[in-house]
Design a protein around this motif. Structure first.
Motif, PDB file in Angstrom:
ATOM      1  N   ILE A  92      29.495  22.589   0.887  1.00 13.14           N
ATOM      2  CA  ILE A  92      29.424  23.737  -0.016  1.00 13.14           C
ATOM      3  C   ILE A  92      29.680  25.036   0.745  1.00 13.14           C
ATOM      4  CG2 ILE A  92      27.891  25.067  -1.508  1.00 13.14           C
ATOM      5  CD1 ILE A  92      26.551  22.393  -2.251  1.00 13.14           C
ATOM      6  N   LEU A  95      33.362  24.759   2.062  1.00 14.16           N
ATOM      7  CA  LEU A  95      34.315  24.228   1.076  1.00 14.16           C
ATOM      8  C   LEU A  95      34.992  22.946   1.550  1.00 14.16           C
ATOM      9  CD1 LEU A  95      35.968  27.543  -0.193  1.00 14.16           C
ATOM     10  CD2 LEU A  95      34.039  26.304  -1.154  1.00 14.16           C
ATOM     11  N   GLU A 107      43.645  21.163   6.709  1.00 14.38           N
ATOM     12  CA  GLU A 107      42.738  21.524   5.629  1.00 14.38           C
ATOM     13  C   GLU A 107      42.636  20.399   4.596  1.00 14.38           C
ATOM     14  OE1 GLU A 107      43.430  25.291   3.820  1.00 14.38           O
ATOM     15  OE2 GLU A 107      43.764  26.333   5.717  1.00 14.38           O
ATOM     16  N   GLU A 111      39.196  18.151   3.767  1.00 14.12           N
ATOM     17  CA  GLU A 111      38.574  18.039   2.446  1.00 14.12           C
ATOM     18  C   GLU A 111      38.487  16.581   2.014  1.00 14.12           C
ATOM     19  OE1 GLU A 111      38.926  20.034  -2.018  1.00 14.12           O
ATOM     20  OE2 GLU A 111      40.307  20.625  -0.400  1.00 14.12           O
ATOM     21  N   SER A 114      35.664  14.935   3.985  1.00 10.24           N
ATOM     22  CA  SER A 114      34.378  15.416   3.485  1.00 10.24           C
ATOM     23  C   SER A 114      33.981  14.669   2.217  1.00 10.24           C
ATOM     24  CB  SER A 114      34.449  16.926   3.211  1.00 10.24           C
ATOM     25  OG  SER A 114      33.210  17.411   2.750  1.00 10.24           O
ATOM     26  N   HIS A 176      33.677  20.974  -8.273  1.00 14.08           N
ATOM     27  CA  HIS A 176      34.250  21.259  -6.966  1.00 14.08           C
ATOM     28  C   HIS A 176      33.308  22.130  -6.131  1.00 14.08           C
ATOM     29  CE1 HIS A 176      38.014  19.393  -8.081  1.00 14.08           C
ATOM     30  NE2 HIS A 176      38.053  20.132  -9.178  1.00 14.08           N
ATOM     31  N   TYR A 177      33.634  22.228  -4.840  1.00 18.89           N
ATOM     32  CA  TYR A 177      32.797  22.988  -3.909  1.00 18.89           C
ATOM     33  C   TYR A 177      32.716  24.471  -4.263  1.00 18.89           C
ATOM     34  CZ  TYR A 177      32.869  19.003  -0.662  1.00 18.89           C
ATOM     35  OH  TYR A 177      32.717  17.772  -0.085  1.00 18.89           O
ATOM     36  N   GLU A 178      33.861  25.049  -4.626  1.00 17.34           N
ATOM     37  CA  GLU A 178      33.920  26.511  -4.756  1.00 17.34           C
ATOM     38  C   GLU A 178      32.990  27.060  -5.833  1.00 17.34           C
ATOM     39  OE1 GLU A 178      37.220  30.111  -4.774  1.00 17.34           O
ATOM     40  OE2 GLU A 178      37.846  28.028  -4.945  1.00 17.34           O
ATOM     41  N   ARG A 181      29.471  26.946  -4.546  1.00 15.29           N
ATOM     42  CA  ARG A 181      29.199  27.989  -3.552  1.00 15.29           C
ATOM     43  C   ARG A 181      29.022  29.345  -4.220  1.00 15.29           C
ATOM     44  NH1 ARG A 181      32.972  29.441   1.631  1.00 15.29           N
ATOM     45  NH2 ARG A 181      34.284  30.397   0.037  1.00 15.29           N
ATOM     46  N   ASN A 182      29.831  29.633  -5.221  1.00 16.34           N
ATOM     47  CA  ASN A 182      29.683  30.890  -5.945  1.00 16.34           C
ATOM     48  C   ASN A 182      28.327  30.954  -6.648  1.00 16.34           C
ATOM     49  OD1 ASN A 182      32.261  31.620  -5.141  1.00 16.34           O
ATOM     50  ND2 ASN A 182      33.225  30.899  -7.034  1.00 16.34           N
TER      51      ASN A 182
END
Length: 271
Positions: A92, A95, A107, A111, A114, A176-178, A181-182
């Protein structure tokens, strides 16, 4: 209800968890140990004691000697569970690009790895939890010693892991991660979550978060507190042996058996 789970309950659960942990650890720290109960043979230095405790924490050495079938499920479950917790933080926070940032992969590959590791450990921890639940129900000696709370702990963890695994295996139900995180950033900055945020429209994510928060509130008052409690317990029985044993203030060690203060004899009678 979704608003409460996403925007109010997180602050309640974190507060209860922190205050509960501090209270319980404060009680442990203030407890008096009248006699030296270090288990011998014991290390003679603090460094040796810390090494013994580290071996116990990492490998569950005592459990391995006592019950290898329990050790096999318990050790695997704990390793997978802490790997998942670490993966949540790294995935998280970064990302899913943690492997890219340390220069191991691209990248895209980072991902992918992960996600693969998260899914794999999710399956492993679920199988380990189901095995531990089976042991409690199938082995008569374990069943007789099991309290309802023991089953509750396993069922709570199984529910949390199962919902997480469903989100992994059914991408359209996951998240998703983003956006996560937000969402976490909004919580940390005390910023209200807008209705259009993706987390608001993911029922399984909301359920997963609710179950985790219930566990956080319950943890300080349950047997699950063995996680930090293990360190205090291992220090008591693995610390360097010291003679004379550190006792209560005013109690003579190896002397006449009478207290030097307090107006009572060691047998409890008033002088």
């Amino acid at each position: 209800m979704t608003y409460f789970i996403l925007q109010i309950l997180p602050y309640i659960s974190v507060s209860v968890l922190i205050i509960g942990l501090l209270y319980r650890m404060g009680r442990w720290a203030s407890g008096r140990i009248v006699h030296n109960i270090t288990l011998t043979p014991a290390p003679t230095t603090q460094a040796g004691a810390l090494l013994d405790i580290a071996a116990e924490v990492v490998f569950f050495k005592s459990l391995y000697k006592a019950d290898k079938s329990l050790w096999s499920g318990g050790w695997i479950m704990h390793v997978a569970l802490f790997s998942i917790l670490g993966g949540h933080i790294m995935g998280i926070g970064l990302l899913g690009l943690q492997f890219y940032y340390i220069g191991l992969t691209s990248e895209h590959t980072s991902e992918y790895l992960s996600n693969l590791l998260g899914t794999s450990f999710g399956v492993v921890v679920l199988l380990a939890l189901l095995y531990l639940l089976y042991r409690r129900m199938a082995i008569n000696e374990v069943k007789q010693l099991s309290a309802p709370s023991d089953y509750l702990h396993l069922l709570m963890l199984i529910a949390i892991v199962t919902v997480g695994n469903i989100m992994r295996f059914v991408p359209e139900w996951g998240i998703h991660y983003e956006p996560v995180r937000n969402y976490v950033a909004n919580l940390l900055t005390l910023t209200p979550i807008t209705p259009d945020m993706e987390v608001m429209h993911k029922p399984l994510f909301v359920l997963h978060l609710l179950l985790v928060q219930i566990l956080m509130i319950y943890l300080p008052f349950s047997k699950l507190l063995h996680i930090p409690g293990m360190f205090a317990h291992r220090w008591i029985i693995n610390r360097p042996y010291v003679e004379p044993a550190p006792g209560m203030p005013g109690v003579a060690v190896g002397g006449t058996g009478h207290a030097v203060s307090g107006g009572q004899s060691a047998s409890g009678g008033v002088q």
